[in-house]
Design a protein around this motif. Sequence first.
Motif, PDB file in Angstrom:
ATOM      1  N   LYS A 226       0.834  -1.205   0.000  1.00  0.00           N
ATOM      2  CA  LYS A 226       0.000   0.000   0.000  1.00  0.00           C
ATOM      3  C   LYS A 226       0.871   1.259   0.000  1.00  0.00           C
ATOM      4  O   LYS A 226       0.640   2.194  -0.751  1.00  0.00           O
ATOM      5  CB  LYS A 226      -0.901  -0.035   1.250  1.00  0.00           C
ATOM      6  CG  LYS A 226      -2.061   0.919   1.192  1.00  0.00           C
ATOM      7  CD  LYS A 226      -3.060   0.554   2.300  1.00  0.00           C
ATOM      8  CE  LYS A 226      -4.177   1.567   2.382  1.00  0.00           C
ATOM      9  NZ  LYS A 226      -4.958   1.395   3.603  1.00  0.00           N
ATOM     10  N   TRP A 227       1.873   1.245   0.878  1.00  0.00           N
ATOM     11  CA  TRP A 227       2.784   2.392   0.968  1.00  0.00           C
ATOM     12  C   TRP A 227       4.212   1.869   0.815  1.00  0.00           C
ATOM     13  O   TRP A 227       4.845   1.488   1.810  1.00  0.00           O
ATOM     14  CB  TRP A 227       2.649   3.087   2.321  1.00  0.00           C
ATOM     15  CG  TRP A 227       1.305   3.710   2.542  1.00  0.00           C
ATOM     16  CD1 TRP A 227       0.757   4.758   1.851  1.00  0.00           C
ATOM     17  CD2 TRP A 227       0.340   3.330   3.526  1.00  0.00           C
ATOM     18  NE1 TRP A 227      -0.482   5.056   2.333  1.00  0.00           N
ATOM     19  CE2 TRP A 227      -0.775   4.197   3.379  1.00  0.00           C
ATOM     20  CE3 TRP A 227       0.286   2.351   4.519  1.00  0.00           C
ATOM     21  CZ2 TRP A 227      -1.910   4.098   4.176  1.00  0.00           C
ATOM     22  CZ3 TRP A 227      -0.835   2.266   5.310  1.00  0.00           C
ATOM     23  CH2 TRP A 227      -1.922   3.122   5.140  1.00  0.00           C
ATOM     24  N   SER A 230       9.634   3.426  -0.658  1.00  0.00           N
ATOM     25  CA  SER A 230      10.040   4.622  -1.414  1.00  0.00           C
ATOM     26  C   SER A 230       9.043   5.786  -1.256  1.00  0.00           C
ATOM     27  O   SER A 230       9.342   6.916  -1.624  1.00  0.00           O
ATOM     28  CB  SER A 230      10.181   4.267  -2.893  1.00  0.00           C
ATOM     29  OG  SER A 230       8.960   3.721  -3.354  1.00  0.00           O
ATOM     30  N   SER A 231       7.850   5.525  -0.678  1.00  0.00           N
ATOM     31  CA  SER A 231       6.867   6.604  -0.503  1.00  0.00           C
ATOM     32  C   SER A 231       7.295   7.572   0.597  1.00  0.00           C
ATOM     33  O   SER A 231       6.694   8.636   0.765  1.00  0.00           O
ATOM     34  CB  SER A 231       5.494   6.019  -0.152  1.00  0.00           C
ATOM     35  OG  SER A 231       5.525   5.461   1.155  1.00  0.00           O
ATOM     36  N   CYS A 232       8.330   7.151   1.342  1.00  0.00           N
ATOM     37  CA  CYS A 232       8.899   7.983   2.422  1.00  0.00           C
ATOM     38  C   CYS A 232       7.900   8.281   3.544  1.00  0.00           C
ATOM     39  O   CYS A 232       8.071   9.244   4.292  1.00  0.00           O
ATOM     40  CB  CYS A 232       9.454   9.309   1.873  1.00  0.00           C
ATOM     41  SG  CYS A 232      10.828   9.047   0.770  1.00  0.00           S
ATOM     42  N   ARG A 233       6.841   7.480   3.687  1.00  0.00           N
ATOM     43  CA  ARG A 233       5.905   7.665   4.810  1.00  0.00           C
ATOM     44  C   ARG A 233       6.513   7.117   6.099  1.00  0.00           C
ATOM     45  O   ARG A 233       6.061   7.447   7.188  1.00  0.00           O
ATOM     46  CB  ARG A 233       4.591   6.932   4.523  1.00  0.00           C
ATOM     47  CG  ARG A 233       3.813   7.518   3.369  1.00  0.00           C
ATOM     48  CD  ARG A 233       2.602   6.665   3.101  1.00  0.00           C
ATOM     49  NE  ARG A 233       1.580   6.877   4.118  1.00  0.00           N
ATOM     50  CZ  ARG A 233       0.427   7.488   3.894  1.00  0.00           C
ATOM     51  NH1 ARG A 233       0.153   7.950   2.707  1.00  0.00           N
ATOM     52  NH2 ARG A 233      -0.463   7.630   4.842  1.00  0.00           N
TER      53      ARG A 233
END
Length: 335
Positions: A226-227, A230-233
């Motif tokens: 989902k995240w 690489s989404s940096c969340r």
Amino acid sequence: MNILSIETSCDETSAAVVENGTDILSNVIATQIEFHQKYGGIVPEIASRKHIEVISPIIQQALDKANIQFSDLDAIAVTYGPGLVGALLVGVCAAKAIAYSLKIPLIGVNHLEGHICANFLSRRVEVRFPFICLIVSGGHTSLVLVKGHGEYQTIGRTRDDAAGEVFDKISRFLGLGYPGGPIIDEMSRKGNPSAIDFPRAMMDKEYGYDFSFSGIKTAVVNHVKKWPVSSCRYSIEDLLSSFQEAVVDVLVEKSICAAKEHNIRTIALAGGVSCNSRLRTKMLERGSAEEIKIIFPAPILCTDNAAMIACAGYFWFKKGITSSWDLKAVANLEI
Ligand code: KG4
Ligand code: ZN
């Protein structure tokens, strides 16, 4: 009394010489990790073949390091299960050949019992019975009530994946390497264990002391899908630390609960996952709060090794129990 022991249940070829059950004279361990690494897990056929290649030199090294000869041995102990059947066979055949030619007793040992007995090795203070043992390895996760040498009652076990298996699978999924446990342990030190709230499965009373780790594996995979990292969340360290914390919480709380309910004041850790630094720290913290003594072997004695097999074999020998020449390798041996 000198016991030569052999352990080949998985991907470590190990031979040890142990005096009087608990004094380690030698404990030689040859790991096959480099041959399995590129597959992300153990390939049984490769494991058997590698054991055959090194078993004789490893036994010789164990004798040399202990500074003794075959003629100084009093018995041979060997793991006969559970484990990979081809891998176990190599050790069992070697042990039988040596014991038969020297005309000394052969003692078949359950690998899980070996892990428990690692807690008796090289210890100045005697371990008092009864105690609860949390066995956490790549193939097993069980809570065992240990009433005496050879007196075991399994009070809980995993219904799906073992704890170490989940560490290895998450590491493989994230492309971090094999075995996953030590890698995740190390990377988690720089992460926040509360960053992601992963599920703690089967904590309700109705499940007793059984475990389930396949749900957390799916939760981590779904989270990353989902995240993506690489989404940096979140950082990879936060992800690993949160995963590890969820596994450790379940292991610690179930062990403490088992000790309290059975009115037992000592919990012993055993198996490869008991090297985990967070598990050790949290178990010690909770143990101290509940006035329960927590013990664990040195890291080298937590992962697979032959010294623990000699220790378990010694106590069977003292009870007058040895194996016959038709001892077989039993892949799914129960404790
Ligand atoms: O007891 P062991 O050497 O072999 C079995 O009987 O399975 O345990 C190996 C397992 C592997 O899954 C490995 O990833 C895990 O122990 N392990 C750890 C750590 N060191 C080894 N898991 C978590 N943290 C560690 N530091
Ligand atoms: Zn093991």
